[in-house]
Design a protein around this motif. Structure first.
Motif: not given
Length: 410
Positions: A225-229, A280-286
């Motif tokens: 999350t927050g990185s290039m795939v 990730f659309t929800d940071t809590g899940l990540a």
């Protein structure tokens, strides 16, 4: 639980007045049903396809279902009764009024395929995610564009969050059920959420024989999350093939758990990296998937900057989607690893934003010079005002076009 006003309400009311059918999609448990039931109080019948008897009637006798449940009607979890869609089409074509049917759906692969075939041109579609920071703080809706007037208005309305409070919000996530929850509730909630997703949604969206393997992939995806795939590296971590990793990432996008930020494209930018970035659309899940057990540990952890980046991008994304707009977002990175984390394209103007876990990252706006080529030629675009989303204690000017933007103003 007290109802928190959602910014999408005005968009829903507007589209309901323009289309005969309204569909609200989004990840599981983000508040779709709560929102529509609040807006529908006393004005329409509510039925849910989670009720086995109702679902059986809709699947076996769809015409009889519409005789039993007359519009205006709110149908929850419509993806569980796809055979009902052609009958809704026939009804609205023959005698429908605008706003007759409100539908909710938790995921998009097969649902959207059926919907687009059955209700094309008859339906307005909106996407709901978890709470935005602006919703939780009671601020008004509005698409975020880093222009002087809007930033000064936000600074007047919003309270700048201390870093510990900001990371508490990032760690807790945006799910309505977790607003004011304890750490124990947080763990139990996400454990149940992931289990339900694996057992119900994944099976509905793709052919997966090994739930444990998909769970490993889900955790590996969270680490990006927050990185290039990088599909090869992601596949290696999850012990699957690169094509499978690409397909499974599409599943996460379809389920609303992941947003892919595409690279900004312009003919004058010839050395741009083409890979999307994963959010990730929800940071809590990540945070749950990566086992960050509390906000304090996350704040000082190795991925703190990634989580701040993810939270900031998704807050800006929500500011557009909650107004019924397709978020005009991208990023730019060249082969020399020079990067502008977020570009907002509005009315022929590109607004650059850097995102940094620092209070005064003074040199970041110099990177915006790499966008200069887009201001020339037949397809010229203007580079507008921007700035650095950071941990500054107040909204402060950097130069004539750029600002230090406290993350709490998003």
């Amino acid at each position: 639980m007290m109802y928190i006003k959602r910014h999408l309400e005005a968009t829903i009311e507007k589209l309901s007045g323009c289309f005969k059918v309204l569909l609200v999609t989004g990840p599981r448990q983000v508040g779709k049903t709560t929102l529509l039931r609040k807006l529908a109080e006393g004005n329409r019948t509510y039925v849910t396809m989670d009720d086995i008897n109702v679902r059986s009637l809709a699947m076996t006798e769809p015409a009889l279902f519409l005789q039993r449940y007359k519009p205006p009607l709110l149908i929850d979890e419509i993806q569980m009764a796809p055979k009902l869609l052609p009958y809704i089409k026939m009804y609205v074509d023959e005698q429908g009024n605008n706003g007759d049917f409100w539908l909710t759906g938790s995921h998009a692969f097969d649902l959207m395929e059926n919907v687009t075939e059955s209700l094309a041109g008859r339906m307005g579609i909106v996407n709901l995610l978890g709470f935005s920071h602006a919703e939780l703080t009671g601020r008004s809706a509005g698409a975020f564009v880093p222009e002087d007037k809007q930033l000064l208005q936000r600074a007047h309305e919003a309270e700048v969050l201390p870093m510990s409070d900001l990371f508490e919000r990032i760690w807790r996530g945006s799910m309505p059920a977790l607003n004011n929850a304890t750490e124990q509730d947080w763990n139990c909630y996400y454990s149940s959420y992931v289990q339900t997703f694996l057992q119900r949604d994944v099976r509905a969206l793709t052919q997966v024989n090994d739930e444990l393997q998909f769970y490993r992939f889900l955790c590996a995806a969270a680490s990006y999350t927050g990185s290039m795939v990088n599909y090869a590296a992601l596949a290696k971590e999850a012990e699957i093939t690169a094509p499978t990793a690409k397909q499974w990432l599409k599943v996460l996008v379809a389920a609303g758990l992941v947003y892919l930020l595409e690279p900004f494209v312009h003919p004058n930018l010839k050395y741009a990296v083409k890979a999307p970035k994963v959010y990730f659309t929800d940071t809590g899940l990540a945070a749950y998937l990566l086992r960050w057990s509390n906000a304090s540990i996350l704040e000082v952890g190795a991925m703190a900057a990634n989580f701040l980046d993810t939270w900031a991008v998704m807050e800006i994304y929500k500011s557009f989607s909650n107004c019924g707009q397709v978020p005009p977002l991208g990023y730019y990175r060249d082969f020399n690893s020079r990067e502008v984390e977020l570009l907002i394209s509005v009315n022929g103007c590109v607004h650059p934003l850097a995102i940094r876990k620092s209070s005064c990252p003074a040199k970041e706006v110099k990177k915006f010079d790499i966008l200069q080529p887009i201001t020339e030629g037949a397809r010229a675009m203007q580079v507008g005002s921007g700035g650095v989303v950071c941990l500054a204690g107040d909204l402060l000017p950097i130069d004539a076009k750029n600002w230090y933007i406290p993350a709490g103003l998003l």
